[in-house]
Structures are given as structure tokens and as C-alpha cells.
Motif scaffolding. Structure first.
Motif, PDB file in Angstrom:
ATOM      1  N   SER A   9       0.493  15.878   4.256  1.00 18.42           N
ATOM      2  CA  SER A   9      -0.345  17.092   4.324  1.00 18.42           C
ATOM      3  C   SER A   9      -1.139  16.199   2.987  1.00 18.42           C
ATOM      4  O   SER A   9      -1.372  17.208   1.638  1.00 18.42           O
ATOM      5  N   GLY A  10      -2.715  17.166   2.832  1.00 20.70           N
ATOM      6  CA  GLY A  10      -2.928  17.585   2.349  1.00 20.70           C
ATOM      7  C   GLY A  10      -4.349  16.287   2.026  1.00 20.70           C
ATOM      8  O   GLY A  10      -3.984  15.160   3.122  1.00 20.70           O
ATOM      9  N   LYS A  11      -5.839  16.429   1.430  1.00 18.14           N
ATOM     10  CA  LYS A  11      -6.345  15.495   0.615  1.00 18.14           C
ATOM     11  C   LYS A  11      -5.787  13.573   0.094  1.00 18.14           C
ATOM     12  O   LYS A  11      -4.486  13.973  -0.762  1.00 18.14           O
ATOM     13  N   ALA A  12      -5.809  13.049   0.571  1.00 17.08           N
ATOM     14  CA  ALA A  12      -5.232  11.618  -0.052  1.00 17.08           C
ATOM     15  C   ALA A  12      -6.411  10.159   0.305  1.00 17.08           C
ATOM     16  O   ALA A  12      -7.698  10.345   0.219  1.00 17.08           O
ATOM     17  N   VAL A  13      -5.849   9.872  -0.906  1.00 20.49           N
ATOM     18  CA  VAL A  13      -5.836   8.603  -1.410  1.00 20.49           C
ATOM     19  C   VAL A  13      -5.459   6.896  -1.045  1.00 20.49           C
ATOM     20  O   VAL A  13      -3.874   7.430  -1.107  1.00 20.49           O
ATOM     21  N   LEU A  14      -5.583   6.041  -1.486  1.00 18.17           N
ATOM     22  CA  LEU A  14      -4.979   4.928  -0.074  1.00 18.17           C
ATOM     23  C   LEU A  14      -4.748   4.205  -1.476  1.00 18.17           C
ATOM     24  O   LEU A  14      -6.200   3.907  -2.128  1.00 18.17           O
ATOM     25  N   CYS A  15      -3.830   3.992  -2.036  1.00 21.26           N
ATOM     26  CA  CYS A  15      -3.508   3.128  -2.945  1.00 21.26           C
ATOM     27  C   CYS A  15      -2.988   1.690  -3.058  1.00 21.26           C
ATOM     28  O   CYS A  15      -2.170   1.194  -1.494  1.00 21.26           O
ATOM     29  N   TYR A  39       0.993  -1.260  -0.107  1.00 19.55           N
ATOM     30  CA  TYR A  39      -0.163  -0.083  -0.213  1.00 19.55           C
ATOM     31  C   TYR A  39       1.214   1.061  -0.070  1.00 19.55           C
ATOM     32  O   TYR A  39       2.068   1.201   0.369  1.00 19.55           O
ATOM     33  N   GLY A  40       0.414   2.231  -0.369  1.00 17.48           N
ATOM     34  CA  GLY A  40       0.772   3.185  -0.321  1.00 17.48           C
ATOM     35  C   GLY A  40      -0.054   4.917  -0.486  1.00 17.48           C
ATOM     36  O   GLY A  40      -1.546   4.175  -0.415  1.00 17.48           O
ATOM     37  N   TRP A  41       0.359   5.926   0.051  1.00 22.01           N
ATOM     38  CA  TRP A  41      -0.630   6.966  -0.640  1.00 22.01           C
ATOM     39  C   TRP A  41      -0.235   8.055  -1.001  1.00 22.01           C
ATOM     40  O   TRP A  41       1.243   8.129  -1.734  1.00 22.01           O
ATOM     41  N   ALA A  42      -1.291   8.860  -1.448  1.00 20.56           N
ATOM     42  CA  ALA A  42      -1.115   9.387  -2.346  1.00 20.56           C
ATOM     43  C   ALA A  42      -1.814  10.732  -2.229  1.00 20.56           C
ATOM     44  O   ALA A  42      -2.729  10.017  -2.387  1.00 20.56           O
ATOM     45  N   ARG A  43      -1.497  12.110  -3.172  1.00 18.28           N
ATOM     46  CA  ARG A  43      -2.452  12.857  -2.702  1.00 18.28           C
ATOM     47  C   ARG A  43      -3.371  12.578  -3.620  1.00 18.28           C
ATOM     48  O   ARG A  43      -3.334  11.953  -5.402  1.00 18.28           O
ATOM     49  N   GLU A  44      -4.962  13.259  -3.571  1.00 24.83           N
ATOM     50  CA  GLU A  44      -5.852  13.168  -4.188  1.00 24.83           C
ATOM     51  C   GLU A  44      -5.952  13.574  -5.693  1.00 24.83           C
ATOM     52  O   GLU A  44      -6.105  12.691  -6.539  1.00 24.83           O
TER      53      GLU A  44
END
Length: 187
Positions: free
Chosen positions: A175-181, A140-145
């Protein structure tokens, strides 16, 4: 001449989940007539019985001894083959066992599945469902929306490993809106 062609397969089934399977069918004839090569047809189906000449699509032709590929299926399928000779004798034969196709990607379940509420540490339970899931592939990784699709894919592929059913948290430095990938692969 009332001797029908005989059909032999180089494989009689495969229980290993694969995206595609290749099987060679060889047609032989002991009678006095010649083989009618234009009659050679095949059919991938879940049916174990009940296949007749009219069951074979006209475009499903093959050459004697050349591999027949099945690739767009999901589940357990038999390979059926039909052959005639010039005297009109017909043989319809299937493999003894099925071939297991898996062309469905793993399904990811997020709990909760997104939120518009602002939080410093979102907790998301991630469950990946697939009959043939490769548990060691889970990342998994987090990315900016607003990141590109490619960036989101890379965030998952180059991300951290996790166990199926884990609760995942965003890195505190994000920081900011994130999506979980999520990256998951089946066998």
C-alpha cells in the motif's frame, strides 16, 4: 657498458574480468653497471605501442619484484614497465597480453521508468545490462518511496529472484507509493 636491464613479469595477462590485477615485475642486469632503482616506473594503458620514457608518470614507481596493482580501470590494459641502469641503458617492456578490468556496475533499465499515475498493479519491464552480468544475482523488491536508502538496498538484496527482461509487479498487499529496487552483480 651498453647492456640494458631485462624485465620479466610473473603474469603476462589475464582475460578474466576483475576489479583489480596484481603483477610483479622483476628487473635483472647482466652488465657491469648497477640498477638505477629510482628509474623503475610503471604504466597501465590500453596502448600496445608507442610508449616512451616520457609516458611514465613520475609518481608511478615500484620496487623490484613487488606487486604492481591496477584497480581503477575499465577494459583491456597492458602493464608497461621502465628500468635503467647507472650507465643510462634503458628498457621499456610491456606484458604480452592485456589484463581485463571491470569497475563499472551493471546498468538497470526500467520500462516504463516510473509514473505518477496511481495503479493497483504496476507492470515494469526490467533489463539489466553488463558485459559480465551474473544472471543468478538478479533480485528485486518493492519499498515505500519514503523508505531510507538502507531499507531500499535491503529490499533488493533480500528480494525475489527474477530473469533479465521480466515484467515485475508489486505485491497486491503493498500500500502507498512504491519504488522498485533492483540488485544485480557482475562477475
Amino acid at each position: 657498458d651498453n647492456t640494458a636491464p631485462t624485465i620479466t613479469f610473473d603474469k603476462e595477462g589475464d582475460s578474466t574480468a576483475r576489479k583489480s590485477h596484481e603483477v610483479s615485475a622483476t628487473i635483472n642486469l647482466d652488465g657491469y653497471s648497477d640498477l638505477d632503482t629510482s628509474s623503475f616506473k610503471y604504466l597501465w594503458t590500453e596502448s600496445e605501442t608507442g610508449i616512451t620514457e616520457s609516458s611514465f608518470p613520475s609518481e608511478n614507481t615500484f620496487e623490484n619484484g613487488v606487486s604492481i596493482t591496477g584497480s581503477r580501470y575499465d577494459g583491456h590494459y597492458y602493464l608497461w614497465v621502465m628500468a635503467k641502469d647507472t650507465a643510462g641503458n634503458i628498457t621499456i617492456e610491456k606484458t604480452d597480453n592485456t589484463f581485463y578490468f571491470d569497475n563499472t556496475a551493471p546498468r538497470v533499465i526500467f520500462e516504463p521508468n516510473g509514473s505518477d499515475e496511481w495503479t493497483n498493479t504496476p507492470n515494469v519491464k526490467v533489463t539489466v545490462v553488463d558485459d559480465n552480468l551474473d544472471e543468478s544475482s538478479l533480485k528485486y523488491g518493492w519499498a515505500r518511496e519514503d523508505a531510507s536508502h538502507t531499507s531500499k538496498i535491503n529490499a533488493a538484496r533480500n528480494g525475489q529472484n527474477f530473469e533479465n527482461g521480466d515484467i515485475l509487479n508489486v505485491d497486491e498487499t503493498f500500500s502507498g507509493k512504491a519504488v522498485l529496487c533492483i540488485y544485480a552483480r557482475d562477475t
